[in-house]
Enzyme design. Structure first.
Site, PDB file in Angstrom:
ATOM      1  N   GLN A 286       0.833  -1.222   0.000  1.00  0.00           N
ATOM      2  CA  GLN A 286       0.000   0.000   0.000  1.00  0.00           C
ATOM      3  C   GLN A 286       0.858   1.258   0.000  1.00  0.00           C
ATOM      4  O   GLN A 286       1.867   1.331   0.701  1.00  0.00           O
ATOM      5  CB  GLN A 286      -0.828   0.059   1.290  1.00  0.00           C
TER       6      GLN A 286
ATOM      7  N   ARG B  38      -5.963  -1.989   0.999  1.00  0.00           N
ATOM      8  CA  ARG B  38      -5.350  -3.266   0.610  1.00  0.00           C
ATOM      9  C   ARG B  38      -5.976  -3.798  -0.681  1.00  0.00           C
ATOM     10  O   ARG B  38      -5.306  -4.423  -1.488  1.00  0.00           O
ATOM     11  CB  ARG B  38      -5.488  -4.282   1.747  1.00  0.00           C
TER      12      ARG B  38
ATOM     13  N   ASP C 242      -6.489 -12.004   2.522  1.00  0.00           N
ATOM     14  CA  ASP C 242      -7.615 -12.956   2.483  1.00  0.00           C
ATOM     15  C   ASP C 242      -7.981 -13.330   1.053  1.00  0.00           C
ATOM     16  O   ASP C 242      -8.267 -14.489   0.755  1.00  0.00           O
ATOM     17  CB  ASP C 242      -8.845 -12.345   3.183  1.00  0.00           C
TER      18      ASP C 242
ATOM     19  N   SER D  71      -1.637 -14.876   6.994  1.00  0.00           N
ATOM     20  CA  SER D  71      -1.323 -14.295   8.319  1.00  0.00           C
ATOM     21  C   SER D  71      -2.553 -13.592   8.902  1.00  0.00           C
ATOM     22  O   SER D  71      -2.656 -13.418  10.119  1.00  0.00           O
ATOM     23  CB  SER D  71      -0.147 -13.324   8.217  1.00  0.00           C
TER      24      SER D  71
ATOM     25  N   ASP E 183      -3.399  -7.706  13.387  1.00  0.00           N
ATOM     26  CA  ASP E 183      -4.434  -6.803  13.912  1.00  0.00           C
ATOM     27  C   ASP E 183      -4.722  -7.134  15.379  1.00  0.00           C
ATOM     28  O   ASP E 183      -4.905  -6.231  16.212  1.00  0.00           O
ATOM     29  CB  ASP E 183      -5.736  -6.947  13.103  1.00  0.00           C
TER      30      ASP E 183
ATOM     31  N   ARG F  74      -1.971  -5.819  17.543  1.00  0.00           N
ATOM     32  CA  ARG F  74      -2.099  -4.357  17.721  1.00  0.00           C
ATOM     33  C   ARG F  74      -3.175  -4.057  18.758  1.00  0.00           C
ATOM     34  O   ARG F  74      -3.003  -3.197  19.627  1.00  0.00           O
ATOM     35  CB  ARG F  74      -2.482  -3.710  16.377  1.00  0.00           C
TER      36      ARG F  74
ATOM     37  N   HIS G 215      -8.597  -9.122   7.115  1.00  0.00           N
ATOM     38  CA  HIS G 215      -7.458  -8.307   7.546  1.00  0.00           C
ATOM     39  C   HIS G 215      -7.624  -6.989   6.791  1.00  0.00           C
ATOM     40  O   HIS G 215      -7.149  -6.840   5.660  1.00  0.00           O
ATOM     41  CB  HIS G 215      -6.138  -8.999   7.189  1.00  0.00           C
TER      42      HIS G 215
HETATM   43  P1  NAD Z   1       8.398  -4.353  -0.642  1.00  0.00           P
HETATM   44  O1  NAD Z   1       8.105  -3.619  -1.893  1.00  0.00           O
HETATM   45  O2  NAD Z   1       9.389  -3.812   0.320  1.00  0.00           O
HETATM   46  O3  NAD Z   1       8.842  -5.855  -0.993  1.00  0.00           O
HETATM   47  C1  NAD Z   1       8.205  -6.639  -1.953  1.00  0.00           C
HETATM   48  C2  NAD Z   1       9.283  -7.435  -2.670  1.00  0.00           C
HETATM   49  O4  NAD Z   1       8.634  -8.371  -3.555  1.00  0.00           O
HETATM   50  C3  NAD Z   1      10.213  -6.569  -3.534  1.00  0.00           C
HETATM   51  O5  NAD Z   1      11.555  -6.707  -3.079  1.00  0.00           O
HETATM   52  C4  NAD Z   1      10.028  -7.124  -4.945  1.00  0.00           C
HETATM   53  O6  NAD Z   1      11.225  -7.127  -5.710  1.00  0.00           O
HETATM   54  C5  NAD Z   1       9.531  -8.532  -4.651  1.00  0.00           C
HETATM   55  N1  NAD Z   1       8.811  -9.160  -5.758  1.00  0.00           N
HETATM   56  C6  NAD Z   1       7.858  -8.610  -6.552  1.00  0.00           C
HETATM   57  N2  NAD Z   1       7.447  -9.526  -7.451  1.00  0.00           N
HETATM   58  C7  NAD Z   1       8.141 -10.666  -7.213  1.00  0.00           C
HETATM   59  C8  NAD Z   1       8.149 -11.956  -7.812  1.00  0.00           C
HETATM   60  N3  NAD Z   1       7.355 -12.262  -8.834  1.00  0.00           N
HETATM   61  N4  NAD Z   1       8.997 -12.880  -7.319  1.00  0.00           N
HETATM   62  C9  NAD Z   1       9.826 -12.591  -6.279  1.00  0.00           C
HETATM   63  N5  NAD Z   1       9.858 -11.369  -5.676  1.00  0.00           N
HETATM   64  C10 NAD Z   1       9.021 -10.429  -6.137  1.00  0.00           C
HETATM   65  O7  NAD Z   1       6.978  -4.565   0.091  1.00  0.00           O
HETATM   66  P2  NAD Z   1       6.754  -5.009   1.606  1.00  0.00           P
HETATM   67  O8  NAD Z   1       6.568  -3.797   2.426  1.00  0.00           O
HETATM   68  O9  NAD Z   1       7.776  -6.015   1.965  1.00  0.00           O
HETATM   69  O10 NAD Z   1       5.310  -5.724   1.494  1.00  0.00           O
HETATM   70  C11 NAD Z   1       5.165  -6.956   0.830  1.00  0.00           C
HETATM   71  C12 NAD Z   1       3.701  -7.381   0.881  1.00  0.00           C
HETATM   72  O11 NAD Z   1       3.318  -7.661   2.238  1.00  0.00           O
HETATM   73  C13 NAD Z   1       2.732  -6.287   0.389  1.00  0.00           C
HETATM   74  O12 NAD Z   1       1.698  -6.855  -0.377  1.00  0.00           O
HETATM   75  C14 NAD Z   1       2.174  -5.711   1.685  1.00  0.00           C
HETATM   76  O13 NAD Z   1       0.924  -5.106   1.512  1.00  0.00           O
HETATM   77  C15 NAD Z   1       2.098  -6.977   2.515  1.00  0.00           C
HETATM   78  N6  NAD Z   1       1.960  -6.781   3.958  1.00  0.00           N
HETATM   79  C16 NAD Z   1       1.115  -7.637   4.583  1.00  0.00           C
HETATM   80  C17 NAD Z   1       0.896  -7.530   5.937  1.00  0.00           C
HETATM   81  C18 NAD Z   1      -0.076  -8.467   6.588  1.00  0.00           C
HETATM   82  O14 NAD Z   1      -0.391  -8.323   7.782  1.00  0.00           O
HETATM   83  N7  NAD Z   1      -0.580  -9.463   5.872  1.00  0.00           N
HETATM   84  C19 NAD Z   1       1.573  -6.541   6.683  1.00  0.00           C
HETATM   85  C20 NAD Z   1       2.468  -5.699   6.014  1.00  0.00           C
HETATM   86  C21 NAD Z   1       2.646  -5.816   4.634  1.00  0.00           C
END
Ligand code: NAD
Length: 315
Positions: free
Chosen positions: A81, A87, A122, A142, A147, A150, A174
């Protein structure tokens, strides 16, 4: 057997998860995969240098072959995001990545447990289940683990109680339609509704703060990663150490609380085979109604994005 985890996506979330896994001594080996080679190599080097402080663990930049002898794959690849985005704004781009990567995972190791973290978690958990229905017990998201943490932290501040003694779950999506279960929340074994200082108004304000935490954090530092990294480490520990730990994980729901055919979070028991038990719980009619609304909201997104069970992948 050596305990091994492969993390796909070595950005903020994937690399912080690796750091938390090292600090908690969850695995013997961690492999990180990313399309950005320079990034993954740098993350690995930096993580390796923490081994003398935390203790032995082999950590390396890997390939999909590493999945063959991994027990868990953490999916943290994809876009995240930006300030002002929800999301659900990520669904198109990240669904493409999940469609591409999940077959590579299960073709390398049909028994591996896939932990989805990429958002919207989800919807993408449901997508992975729709591609591999035969693996649904191995596919978890996850979900509201973060949440709920938190919420428990903020409740701990309010009641002046260690959050580890506060048993309060957020369930459902989520995201924006998630639901706090106040009717079953306890401090120790005492319902929070009977605790001194309890006020529904104050607790709902705390819930709003927990629900909107990601927006506040992203506004200030572009991404959230410490708490989700710690949450991922706890989920992986429950699997690798067969802990049978109760966690509110996203998973495919079959007729629970009258809800079916959607992935969302409800408290489950997690062990080395994935989800081993669903918990039966009584919640008040108001919370049940909100949970159903959350499910309906997720189903709308699933339908809008044409995620259907007709695209089953054979491996
Ligand atoms: P980020 O941009 O720092 O990292 C994402 C990585 O994915 C990058 O390094 C990118 O090169 C890599 N990537 C993209 N496509 C790829 C592919 N096909 N194969 C391999 N690697 C690939 O982002 P982030 O902050 O690490 O967030 C990652 C994800 O986690 C996001 O979708 C974010 O929304 C999610 N997230 C989820 C939660 C949760 O509670 N579920 C919490 C925080 C973030």
């Amino acid at each position: 057997m050596s305990k091994k985890i492969t993390i796909i996506g070595a950005g903020f979330v994937g690399s912080t998860a690796a750091y938390a896994l090292l600090a908690k001594h969850v695995a013997d080996e961690i492999s990180l995969i990313d399309i950005n080679e320079k990034l993954v190599n740098s993350q690995v080097m930096d993580l390796q240098h923490s081994v003398p402080f935390f203790g032995l663990c082999k950590i390396k930049a890997g390939t999909y072959d590493d999945i063959k002898n991994s027990q868990v794959v953490v999916m943290a690849a994809g876009v995240s995001q930006k300030p002002g985005q929800t999301r659900f704004d990520l669904v198109k781009q990240n669904a493409r990545i999940i469609r591409d990567i999940t077959p590579k995972i299960f073709s390398k190791n049909p028994k591996v447990i896939l932990l989805m973290v990429t958002n919207p978690v989800d919807i993408l958990t449901y997508l992975a289940c729709s591609l591999f229905p035969q693996k649904e017990k191995q596919i978890i998201g996850s979900g509201t683990v973060l949440d709920s943490a938190r919420f428990r932290f903020l409740l701990g501040e309010y009641f002046k109680i260690n959050p580890q003694s506060i048993h309060a779950y957020i369930v459902g999506e989520h995201g924006d339609s998630e639901v706090p279960l106040l009717s079953t929340a306890t401090i120790g074994n005492m319902p929070i509704t009977r605790f001194k200082n309890y006020s529904k108004k104050a607790i709902l304000k705390i819930f709003e703060k927990a629900k909107n935490a990601a927006y506040s954090i992203i506004e200030g530092k572009q991404a959230t990663y410490y708490a989700i990294g710690a949450g991922i480490a706890q989920i992986c520990q429950a699997i690798l150490h067969n802990e049978n730990r109760v966690l509110p994980l996203s998973h495919l729901i079959h007729n629970q609380c009258g809800i079916s055919d959607v992935a969302l979070s409800l408290p489950t028991v997690l062990g080395d085979k994935g989800i081993v038990q669903e918990l039966i719980f009584d919640i008040c009619p108001e919370e049940m109604e909100k949970l159903k609304e959350s499910a309906a909201m997720l189903k709308k997104v699933i339908k809008k994005n044409n995620i259907i069970y007709a695209n089953i992948v054979k491996i």
